[in-house]
Scaffold this motif. Structure first.
Motif, PDB file in Angstrom:
ATOM      1  N   ALA A 361       0.837  -1.209   0.000  1.00  8.56           N
ATOM      2  CA  ALA A 361       0.000   0.000   0.000  1.00  8.56           C
ATOM      3  C   ALA A 361       0.866   1.251   0.000  1.00  8.56           C
ATOM      4  CB  ALA A 361      -0.922  -0.019   1.217  1.00  8.56           C
ATOM      5  N   GLU A 362       2.012   1.202   0.671  1.00 11.99           N
ATOM      6  CA  GLU A 362       2.911   2.359   0.728  1.00 11.99           C
ATOM      7  C   GLU A 362       3.431   2.717  -0.651  1.00 11.99           C
ATOM      8  OE1 GLU A 362       3.013  -0.213   2.688  1.00 11.99           O
ATOM      9  OE2 GLU A 362       2.613   0.585   4.701  1.00 11.99           O
ATOM     10  N   THR A 363       3.793   1.690  -1.429  1.00 16.89           N
ATOM     11  CA  THR A 363       4.303   1.958  -2.777  1.00 16.89           C
ATOM     12  C   THR A 363       3.203   2.512  -3.671  1.00 16.89           C
ATOM     13  OG1 THR A 363       5.975   0.219  -2.575  1.00 16.89           O
ATOM     14  CG2 THR A 363       5.406   0.940  -4.799  1.00 16.89           C
ATOM     15  N   ARG A 364       2.016   1.967  -3.563  1.00 16.97           N
ATOM     16  CA  ARG A 364       0.902   2.482  -4.363  1.00 16.97           C
ATOM     17  C   ARG A 364       0.612   3.938  -4.004  1.00 16.97           C
ATOM     18  NH1 ARG A 364      -1.369  -2.611  -3.134  1.00 16.97           N
ATOM     19  NH2 ARG A 364      -2.806  -1.636  -1.638  1.00 16.97           N
ATOM     20  N   ALA A 365       0.705   4.254  -2.722  1.00 16.48           N
ATOM     21  CA  ALA A 365       0.465   5.639  -2.288  1.00 16.48           C
ATOM     22  C   ALA A 365       1.562   6.560  -2.819  1.00 16.48           C
ATOM     23  CB  ALA A 365       0.408   5.705  -0.763  1.00 16.48           C
ATOM     24  N   TYR A 366       2.788   6.082  -2.836  1.00 13.53           N
ATOM     25  CA  TYR A 366       3.883   6.899  -3.375  1.00 13.53           C
ATOM     26  C   TYR A 366       3.661   7.172  -4.855  1.00 13.53           C
ATOM     27  CZ  TYR A 366       8.433   8.341  -5.082  1.00 13.53           C
ATOM     28  OH  TYR A 366       9.440   9.047  -5.703  1.00 13.53           O
ATOM     29  N   VAL A 367       3.306   6.132  -5.623  1.00  9.41           N
ATOM     30  CA  VAL A 367       3.090   6.296  -7.069  1.00  9.41           C
ATOM     31  C   VAL A 367       1.975   7.305  -7.320  1.00  9.41           C
ATOM     32  CG1 VAL A 367       2.332   5.125  -9.174  1.00  9.41           C
ATOM     33  CG2 VAL A 367       3.991   4.022  -7.648  1.00  9.41           C
ATOM     34  N   ALA A 382       0.327  17.387   0.187  1.00  5.88           N
ATOM     35  CA  ALA A 382      -0.365  16.638   1.243  1.00  5.88           C
ATOM     36  C   ALA A 382      -0.105  15.145   1.120  1.00  5.88           C
ATOM     37  CB  ALA A 382      -1.861  16.925   1.167  1.00  5.88           C
ATOM     38  N   SER A 383      -0.047  14.648  -0.128  1.00  5.70           N
ATOM     39  CA  SER A 383       0.178  13.205  -0.340  1.00  5.70           C
ATOM     40  C   SER A 383       1.560  12.783   0.146  1.00  5.70           C
ATOM     41  CB  SER A 383       0.011  12.868  -1.822  1.00  5.70           C
ATOM     42  OG  SER A 383      -1.304  13.113  -2.259  1.00  5.70           O
ATOM     43  N   PHE A 384       2.588  13.568  -0.178  1.00  5.65           N
ATOM     44  CA  PHE A 384       3.932  13.227   0.288  1.00  5.65           C
ATOM     45  C   PHE A 384       4.065  13.424   1.798  1.00  5.65           C
ATOM     46  CE2 PHE A 384       5.235  13.715  -4.225  1.00  5.65           C
ATOM     47  CZ  PHE A 384       5.903  12.510  -4.362  1.00  5.65           C
ATOM     48  N   ALA A 385       3.368  14.431   2.323  1.00  2.00           N
ATOM     49  CA  ALA A 385       3.389  14.655   3.772  1.00  2.00           C
ATOM     50  C   ALA A 385       2.775  13.466   4.496  1.00  2.00           C
ATOM     51  CB  ALA A 385       2.647  15.936   4.113  1.00  2.00           C
ATOM     52  N   ALA A 386       1.708  12.909   3.925  1.00  2.00           N
ATOM     53  CA  ALA A 386       1.080  11.743   4.543  1.00  2.00           C
ATOM     54  C   ALA A 386       2.016  10.543   4.514  1.00  2.00           C
ATOM     55  CB  ALA A 386      -0.227  11.417   3.805  1.00  2.00           C
ATOM     56  N   LEU A 387       2.742  10.386   3.405  1.00  2.00           N
ATOM     57  CA  LEU A 387       3.707   9.283   3.303  1.00  2.00           C
ATOM     58  C   LEU A 387       4.781   9.395   4.377  1.00  2.00           C
ATOM     59  CD1 LEU A 387       4.184   9.068  -0.572  1.00  2.00           C
ATOM     60  CD2 LEU A 387       3.342   7.230   0.893  1.00  2.00           C
ATOM     61  N   VAL A 388       5.316  10.602   4.540  1.00  3.32           N
ATOM     62  CA  VAL A 388       6.360  10.808   5.542  1.00  3.32           C
ATOM     63  C   VAL A 388       5.797  10.645   6.942  1.00  3.32           C
ATOM     64  CG1 VAL A 388       8.008  12.482   6.469  1.00  3.32           C
ATOM     65  CG2 VAL A 388       7.685  12.296   3.989  1.00  3.32           C
ATOM     66  N   GLY A 389       4.558  11.058   7.137  1.00  2.00           N
ATOM     67  CA  GLY A 389       3.937  10.899   8.443  1.00  2.00           C
ATOM     68  C   GLY A 389       3.789   9.444   8.827  1.00  2.00           C
ATOM     69  N   ARG A 390       3.479   8.606   7.829  1.00  2.00           N
ATOM     70  CA  ARG A 390       3.340   7.177   8.120  1.00  2.00           C
ATOM     71  C   ARG A 390       4.694   6.497   8.259  1.00  2.00           C
ATOM     72  NH1 ARG A 390      -0.913   7.580   4.269  1.00  2.00           N
ATOM     73  NH2 ARG A 390       0.410   6.691   2.623  1.00  2.00           N
ATOM     74  N   ASN A 391       5.704   6.995   7.550  1.00  2.00           N
ATOM     75  CA  ASN A 391       7.025   6.356   7.583  1.00  2.00           C
ATOM     76  C   ASN A 391       8.097   7.424   7.440  1.00  2.00           C
ATOM     77  OD1 ASN A 391       9.284   4.758   7.436  1.00  2.00           O
ATOM     78  ND2 ASN A 391       8.813   3.868   5.432  1.00  2.00           N
ATOM     79  N   ALA A 392       8.604   7.867   8.566  1.00  2.01           N
ATOM     80  CA  ALA A 392       9.616   8.926   8.563  1.00  2.01           C
ATOM     81  C   ALA A 392      10.923   8.469   7.927  1.00  2.01           C
ATOM     82  CB  ALA A 392       9.867   9.402   9.991  1.00  2.01           C
TER      83      ALA A 392
END
Length: 415
Positions: A361-367, A382-392
């Motif tokens: 799911a993390e990779t799909r969210a990054y793409v 916001a999308s990249f911020a959410a990614l970093v928030g889930r995985n610093a």
């Protein structure tokens, strides 16, 4: 060169006749004769004289006949050329002897001119066989030495003959892979030489073993850094696929290796890997006293710069679109369109991933976030911020978030 012949025959006059017939060669030192009365005595003589070149043996003898002697020689794996002696009427035994490995035969009563010609022919056969064995031994020794430095495919080519090391290059399609161990120069200055030697040797051995397992060629090793080629010296239509698989395995090994040494109190850095595919001039370059198997061209330079670009992106492995497009079942995250200094055309770069990582799911969210970045969607922040928030620890996502927060837009990145 002296040839030693063991004569096995129970006729007492034969020794005198042979010594008389070949007296000039005996005096000149080109021929030497040993004698035995039967197969049992012949085996004893052979055990005491390792320099016997060929055997001249009768068939009908007491205790052990010539056919039994041939069988014993086969059991011992003695590579002795044997001439059998028998009467025309004994042709069935002669055929049996030939089937058991006899090289030639002469008939009784012995025609000494025929015998001399047969011995000369057999000696020539023995010399040719020894020359072939010598060349094979030299090739094996050369390959063993070269294999310490080169991949098996290159070692085979170099050991195959002098023409394999001729200076000059050819243009061919290759995949070029560079590795670099970060912080190695600092490490050299901080740990004991003996410990450094152990660490570096284990690291290089592990990395090169992986390269060789994927049939890659280690073109160069400089300190901790490797330059690897796929598609040279031999064609590999799947060189991109091999390069991706190799880079992922190298990364896994380097991470495990780093974790081990960090556990020993040695602050070992990450290994960065860059891969690019395209045309290059590959071959042996140098002077008359040495050669350097190398590759030159823009393809090689781009691969090296992709390796260095990992520092900017926070990635460990970075491959070009030419690799991603041509590698079978490639999966990975797009990094961006790199504008390398000195080049006008951008290069799309990717971070290759294993199949299970691609499906996450993390990779799909990054793409999805990257696709927003490509089209200039303001929701990309916001999308990249959410990614970093889930995985610093997602450094690539963090890199893009910083870019966006600093006012950068799009996927073009100057490195």
């Amino acid at each position: 060169m002296s040839t030693c012949i063991l004569v096995v025959d129970d006729e007492p006059d034969l020794e005198l006749l042979l010594v008389q017939k070949f007296r000039k060669q005996i005096r000149g030192g080109t021929l030497r004769f040993l004698f035995a009365r039967d197969g049992v005595e012949a085996l004893a003589v052979l055990a005491d004289h390792q320099d016997v070149d060929l055997v001249l043996s009768d068939i009908n003898m007491p205790r052990m006949d010539g056919l039994s002697l041939l069988s014993k020689l086969q059991e011992r794996r003695d590579e002795l050329s044997t001439i059998v002696v028998s009467a025309y009427s004994d042709m069935a035994n002669i055929r049996t002897a030939m089937n058991r490995g006899a090289y030639d035969f002469v008939t009784k009563p012995i025609d000494f001119y025929d015998l001399e010609a047969t011995i000369a022919k057999t000696i020539h056969h023995v010399e040719a066989l020894r020359e072939a064995q010598r060349r094979q031994a030299e090739a094996e020794q050369a390959r063993a030495s070269l294999s310490r430095y080169f991949s098996p495919n290159l070692a085979d080519r170099l050991a195959s003959g002098i023409h394999a090391v001729n200076l000059g290059g050819t243009r061919r399609e290759v995949a070029s892979l560079f590795t670099d161990l970060t912080g190695f120069t600092t490490l050299v200055e901080t740990i004991e030489p003996k410990l450094l030697g152990q660490l570096l040797n284990d690291y290089i051995a592990g990395m090169t073993d992986i390269v060789f397992a994927h049939d890659g060629t280690v073109a160069k090793i400089i300190g901790d850094a490797l330059h690897v080629l796929f598609g040279a010296p031999s064609d590999q239509p799947d060189h991109a696929t091999r390069a991706v698989a190799c880079s992922l395995e190298l990364d896994a090994f380097a991470c495990s290796f780093r974790e081990h040494w960090c556990g020993e109190g040695i602050a070992l850095g990450h290994t960065r890997i860059g891969v690019h595919a395209g045309p290059a001039v590959v071959g042996n370059f140098g002077g008359g006293r040495f050669f350097d198997y190398s590759a030159y061209g823009d393809t090689i330079n781009v691969a090296a710069r992709l390796q260095a670009a990992n520092k900017t992106f926070g990635t460990r492995v970075c491959v070009s679109a030419s690799i991603a497009t041509n590698a079978q079942h490639f999966c990975g995250r797009p990094v961006g369109d790199l504008l390398l200094r000195g080049r006008t055309v951008p290069i799309r770069a990717f971070e290759p991933l294993k199949a299970d990582q691609c499906a996450s799911a993390e990779t799909r969210a990054y793409v999805e976030a990257f696709e927003k970045l490509e089209v200039g969607d303001c929701d990309a922040v916001a999308s990249f911020a959410a990614l970093v928030g889930r995985n610093a620890e997602d450094r690539l996502a963090s890199f893009h978030l910083r870019r966006l927060l600093n006012g950068d837009i799009g996927t073009s990145i100057t490195v």
